[in-house]
Design a protein around this motif. Sequence first.
Motif, PDB file in Angstrom:
ATOM      1  N   ILE A  48     -49.633  73.112 -47.415  1.00 24.32           N
ATOM      2  CA  ILE A  48     -49.164  74.368 -46.778  1.00 24.32           C
ATOM      3  C   ILE A  48     -50.271  75.111 -46.464  1.00 24.32           C
ATOM      4  CG2 ILE A  48     -47.793  76.210 -47.517  1.00 24.32           C
ATOM      5  CD1 ILE A  48     -46.516  74.284 -49.760  1.00 24.32           C
ATOM      6  N   ASP A  49     -49.862  75.602 -45.294  1.00 25.50           N
ATOM      7  CA  ASP A  49     -51.129  76.558 -44.829  1.00 25.50           C
ATOM      8  C   ASP A  49     -50.745  78.192 -45.498  1.00 25.50           C
ATOM      9  OD1 ASP A  49     -53.554  77.499 -43.100  1.00 25.50           O
ATOM     10  OD2 ASP A  49     -52.005  78.431 -41.914  1.00 25.50           O
ATOM     11  N   ARG A  50     -49.620  78.356 -44.914  1.00 26.79           N
ATOM     12  CA  ARG A  50     -49.125  79.829 -45.378  1.00 26.79           C
ATOM     13  C   ARG A  50     -47.503  79.807 -45.502  1.00 26.79           C
ATOM     14  NH1 ARG A  50     -50.379  79.740 -40.267  1.00 26.79           N
ATOM     15  NH2 ARG A  50     -48.893  80.777 -38.555  1.00 26.79           N
ATOM     16  N   VAL A  51     -47.042  80.686 -46.176  1.00 24.57           N
ATOM     17  CA  VAL A  51     -45.567  80.930 -46.263  1.00 24.57           C
ATOM     18  C   VAL A  51     -45.336  82.307 -45.475  1.00 24.57           C
ATOM     19  CG1 VAL A  51     -43.487  81.319 -47.721  1.00 24.57           C
ATOM     20  CG2 VAL A  51     -45.198  79.842 -48.308  1.00 24.57           C
ATOM     21  N   GLU A  52     -44.615  82.352 -44.658  1.00 23.49           N
ATOM     22  CA  GLU A  52     -44.051  83.503 -43.677  1.00 23.49           C
ATOM     23  C   GLU A  52     -42.698  84.273 -44.128  1.00 23.49           C
ATOM     24  OE1 GLU A  52     -46.560  82.290 -39.547  1.00 23.49           O
ATOM     25  OE2 GLU A  52     -44.293  82.260 -39.531  1.00 23.49           O
ATOM     26  N   VAL A  53     -42.739  85.422 -44.571  1.00 25.45           N
ATOM     27  CA  VAL A  53     -41.660  85.941 -45.103  1.00 25.45           C
ATOM     28  C   VAL A  53     -40.746  86.392 -43.616  1.00 25.45           C
ATOM     29  CG1 VAL A  53     -40.425  87.955 -46.320  1.00 25.45           C
ATOM     30  CG2 VAL A  53     -42.595  86.798 -47.042  1.00 25.45           C
TER      31      VAL A  53
ATOM     32  N   GLU B  31     -30.729  77.024 -50.276  1.00 25.82           N
ATOM     33  CA  GLU B  31     -29.342  76.383 -50.011  1.00 25.82           C
ATOM     34  C   GLU B  31     -29.483  75.412 -48.673  1.00 25.82           C
ATOM     35  OE1 GLU B  31     -26.580  79.520 -49.330  1.00 25.82           O
ATOM     36  OE2 GLU B  31     -27.290  80.226 -47.309  1.00 25.82           O
ATOM     37  N   LYS B  32     -30.457  75.755 -47.873  1.00 26.01           N
ATOM     38  CA  LYS B  32     -30.705  74.712 -46.705  1.00 26.01           C
ATOM     39  C   LYS B  32     -31.939  74.980 -46.251  1.00 26.01           C
ATOM     40  CE  LYS B  32     -28.615  77.512 -43.218  1.00 26.01           C
ATOM     41  NZ  LYS B  32     -27.538  77.863 -41.900  1.00 26.01           N
ATOM     42  N   TRP B  33     -32.457  74.023 -45.330  1.00 25.20           N
ATOM     43  CA  TRP B  33     -33.663  74.166 -44.466  1.00 25.20           C
ATOM     44  C   TRP B  33     -33.498  73.327 -43.311  1.00 25.20           C
ATOM     45  CZ3 TRP B  33     -33.056  71.681 -49.620  1.00 25.20           C
ATOM     46  CH2 TRP B  33     -33.066  70.235 -49.768  1.00 25.20           C
ATOM     47  N   GLU B  34     -34.609  73.642 -42.393  1.00 23.59           N
ATOM     48  CA  GLU B  34     -34.707  73.154 -41.069  1.00 23.59           C
ATOM     49  C   GLU B  34     -35.938  72.768 -40.894  1.00 23.59           C
ATOM     50  OE1 GLU B  34     -33.832  74.353 -36.426  1.00 23.59           O
ATOM     51  OE2 GLU B  34     -33.400  75.899 -38.029  1.00 23.59           O
ATOM     52  N   ILE B  35     -36.213  71.574 -40.373  1.00 18.26           N
ATOM     53  CA  ILE B  35     -37.699  71.136 -40.052  1.00 18.26           C
ATOM     54  C   ILE B  35     -37.697  71.222 -38.425  1.00 18.26           C
ATOM     55  CG2 ILE B  35     -39.219  69.022 -40.223  1.00 18.26           C
ATOM     56  CD1 ILE B  35     -37.657  68.301 -42.836  1.00 18.26           C
ATOM     57  N   ALA B  36     -38.119  72.288 -37.856  1.00 20.66           N
ATOM     58  CA  ALA B  36     -38.316  72.431 -36.566  1.00 20.66           C
ATOM     59  C   ALA B  36     -39.175  71.549 -36.019  1.00 20.66           C
ATOM     60  CB  ALA B  36     -38.598  73.803 -36.169  1.00 20.66           C
ATOM     61  N   ASP B  37     -40.395  70.991 -36.737  1.00 16.83           N
ATOM     62  CA  ASP B  37     -41.311  70.274 -36.261  1.00 16.83           C
ATOM     63  C   ASP B  37     -42.092  69.678 -37.112  1.00 16.83           C
ATOM     64  OD1 ASP B  37     -43.770  71.960 -36.404  1.00 16.83           O
ATOM     65  OD2 ASP B  37     -42.841  73.372 -35.195  1.00 16.83           O
TER      66      ASP B  37
ATOM     67  N   PHE C 190     -42.231  77.722 -44.043  1.00 17.25           N
ATOM     68  CA  PHE C 190     -43.581  77.122 -44.357  1.00 17.25           C
ATOM     69  C   PHE C 190     -44.348  76.620 -43.407  1.00 17.25           C
ATOM     70  CE2 PHE C 190     -43.051  75.938 -49.076  1.00 17.25           C
ATOM     71  CZ  PHE C 190     -42.269  77.285 -49.376  1.00 17.25           C
ATOM     72  N   VAL C 191     -45.464  77.241 -42.905  1.00 17.85           N
ATOM     73  CA  VAL C 191     -46.515  76.566 -41.982  1.00 17.85           C
ATOM     74  C   VAL C 191     -47.396  75.494 -42.606  1.00 17.85           C
ATOM     75  CG1 VAL C 191     -48.002  77.094 -39.816  1.00 17.85           C
ATOM     76  CG2 VAL C 191     -46.140  78.516 -40.516  1.00 17.85           C
ATOM     77  N   LEU C 192     -47.476  74.443 -42.152  1.00 10.83           N
ATOM     78  CA  LEU C 192     -48.215  73.347 -42.665  1.00 10.83           C
ATOM     79  C   LEU C 192     -49.618  73.031 -42.009  1.00 10.83           C
ATOM     80  CD1 LEU C 192     -45.338  70.670 -43.711  1.00 10.83           C
ATOM     81  CD2 LEU C 192     -46.362  72.751 -44.995  1.00 10.83           C
ATOM     82  N   LYS C 193     -50.523  72.554 -42.667  1.00  9.03           N
ATOM     83  CA  LYS C 193     -51.800  72.243 -41.915  1.00  9.03           C
ATOM     84  C   LYS C 193     -51.662  70.795 -41.367  1.00  9.03           C
ATOM     85  CE  LYS C 193     -54.294  74.361 -45.673  1.00  9.03           C
ATOM     86  NZ  LYS C 193     -55.204  74.013 -47.079  1.00  9.03           N
ATOM     87  N   ARG C 194     -50.554  70.155 -41.934  1.00 11.19           N
ATOM     88  CA  ARG C 194     -50.296  68.717 -41.494  1.00 11.19           C
ATOM     89  C   ARG C 194     -48.982  68.315 -41.776  1.00 11.19           C
ATOM     90  NH1 ARG C 194     -54.119  68.947 -45.491  1.00 11.19           N
ATOM     91  NH2 ARG C 194     -53.663  68.222 -47.653  1.00 11.19           N
ATOM     92  N   PRO C 195     -48.478  67.316 -41.309  1.00  8.61           N
ATOM     93  CA  PRO C 195     -47.079  66.963 -41.676  1.00  8.61           C
ATOM     94  C   PRO C 195     -47.321  66.327 -43.038  1.00  8.61           C
ATOM     95  CG  PRO C 195     -47.689  65.867 -39.499  1.00  8.61           C
ATOM     96  CD  PRO C 195     -48.872  66.665 -39.784  1.00  8.61           C
ATOM     97  N   ASP C 196     -46.275  66.304 -43.924  1.00  9.15           N
ATOM     98  CA  ASP C 196     -46.201  66.033 -45.245  1.00  9.15           C
ATOM     99  C   ASP C 196     -44.742  65.527 -45.592  1.00  9.15           C
ATOM    100  OD1 ASP C 196     -46.338  65.591 -48.020  1.00  9.15           O
ATOM    101  OD2 ASP C 196     -47.238  67.393 -48.534  1.00  9.15           O
ATOM    102  N   ALA C 197     -44.564  64.229 -45.577  1.00  8.96           N
ATOM    103  CA  ALA C 197     -43.001  63.936 -45.878  1.00  8.96           C
ATOM    104  C   ALA C 197     -42.882  63.899 -47.299  1.00  8.96           C
ATOM    105  CB  ALA C 197     -43.344  62.055 -45.403  1.00  8.96           C
TER     106      ALA C 197
ATOM    107  N   THR D   2     -44.613  70.286 -38.920  1.00 11.21           N
ATOM    108  CA  THR D   2     -45.498  71.069 -39.505  1.00 11.21           C
ATOM    109  C   THR D   2     -44.756  72.643 -39.684  1.00 11.21           C
ATOM    110  OG1 THR D   2     -46.747  71.980 -37.541  1.00 11.21           O
ATOM    111  CG2 THR D   2     -47.869  70.101 -38.940  1.00 11.21           C
ATOM    112  N   THR D   3     -43.485  72.548 -39.665  1.00 14.71           N
ATOM    113  CA  THR D   3     -42.806  73.989 -39.522  1.00 14.71           C
ATOM    114  C   THR D   3     -41.499  73.677 -40.571  1.00 14.71           C
ATOM    115  OG1 THR D   3     -43.721  74.884 -37.642  1.00 14.71           O
ATOM    116  CG2 THR D   3     -41.953  76.085 -38.619  1.00 14.71           C
ATOM    117  N   ILE D   4     -41.141  74.098 -41.872  1.00 16.77           N
ATOM    118  CA  ILE D   4     -39.854  74.249 -42.426  1.00 16.77           C
ATOM    119  C   ILE D   4     -39.469  75.517 -42.749  1.00 16.77           C
ATOM    120  CG2 ILE D   4     -38.931  73.030 -44.466  1.00 16.77           C
ATOM    121  CD1 ILE D   4     -41.082  71.035 -44.891  1.00 16.77           C
TER     122      ILE D   4
END
Length: 494
Positions: A111-116, A57-63, A124-131, A65-67
């Motif tokens: 995507i490096d990993r998904v954390e619950v 229902e929403k998402w936040e891009i903290a930086d 979502f923790v990314l290996k690199r930015p992905d627009a 490589t983190t959504i």
Amino acid sequence: MPVGKAGGKANFVHYLDVATLDPHTPTAADSAYQYQLYNSLVGLDQNRVTPSIGLAEKWEIADPTTITFTLRQGIKFHDGTPFNAEAVKVNVTRILDPALKATWAAQLAAIDRVEVVNDSTARFVLKRPDASLLFALASVYGAGIVSPTALNKYGKDIKSNPVGTGPFTLDKWVPGSQVVVKKNPNYWEKDSKGNPLPYLEQVTISPIPDPTVRFANLQTGEATMGIVELQDMAAAEKHPELNVVKGVPGGSVHSLIYFNFAMAPMDNVNLRKAMAWSIDPSVVGKNVYFDRAVVAEGALITPDSWAYTTLKDRPRYDVAKAKEFLRAGGKPDGFDMEVIAFSAPAVTQQTEIYQEMWKKIGINVKVTTQEVATSVASFFSQQKFPLWSAMWAGTSVEPSTVPTIAWKKDGFYNPAKKPITPELDGLIDKARQTYDEKERKELYHQINTIVVAEQCICVPLLLGQYHGVYRKNVKNTESFYFGWFNRLQNLYLA
């Protein structure tokens, strides 16, 4: 969108049969079937331009490589198990598992990993930015969310035992005959008045390769909606009981040739160019598509995309130049080869026309036709043919999709499974990592120039529109805008 009324059954006639109901390993034939059964984490607006809410229902891009996604609560899969952050993690992990060879693996590779974090929060923790990641997550095709319980129960047989959160549930699948889906009574989407979707109680999707039979079913009312060949479009537009809805201009590549650049004789760039430059697509546009298609000037990006550009040096019809390429490729008198085409009527017809054009410069081609899923496997996975003649429905206003899944060395639709050029994979990654639209547009122009003009790997020849044909009692058909009948939950019968 107008509020509809609940009830009724619809019959949808398609020209393609479904190969799998596993949304992580689809082919082009499967989209219209799978969208009825699954949802994606992210949605797209009606015109498929902007990411919007889906199962998240929403998402936040903290930086970069983190959504962090906040998920809708209270949603259940068709088997009654809960949709939650663990389900998101299981699905993404499955797509990224190399053993699966998922269609969308390259799309989610950042995507490096998904954390619950908790049941309703997935990080979502990314290996690199992905627009482009939000767009990648907005596709049921490749990234639909499947019940983890069902995955454990059925394994690979999930392809015939689909369990999603979508608007319909599978009632019956008779391969080659029909797929019957019934209303999901617990579906989460509502209309603007808060009424539950879908409106329809049941939809039967029938693959009918014969265009005459398909159109006849629509004329008589045996079918409620469907896909009609352009040879019948003028009659459909004049029919008093039919409504023709057009999709986005250029949203379909009606004609495309794709080369396996690792397979002789198409491992020779000059011979690839000889074949591409000897084709006059306007002949096919007139005789197969009845002047409802235009000659392509760019690559596989929808013309209304912000990233669309024309390609000055891409292949264009020039027999003299084609013969020059034959000489440069060491085959001045031509050569023999076999090509694969999928068995849609228009594709078969256009390939036969190209066959005659190739013959005029000494290239003798044997054409083998196979149904869509088989031809995709033959060309992209089994590497049995050096050239694939097809249409391509996977264009998108988001320019990263095709380069990622088709032109990177690990892309599902890269037939050679190796880099096209040493620098290309790096350019594709760079274009996904930058958020500057102007810079991205320039990068995609460079990418398309390499693939289409310089290396002549994938050459779109004709662009057109999707056309959806409905009986006039079917309402809310504007949801067809991009094509493929993907949102049947909005339709109702007046």
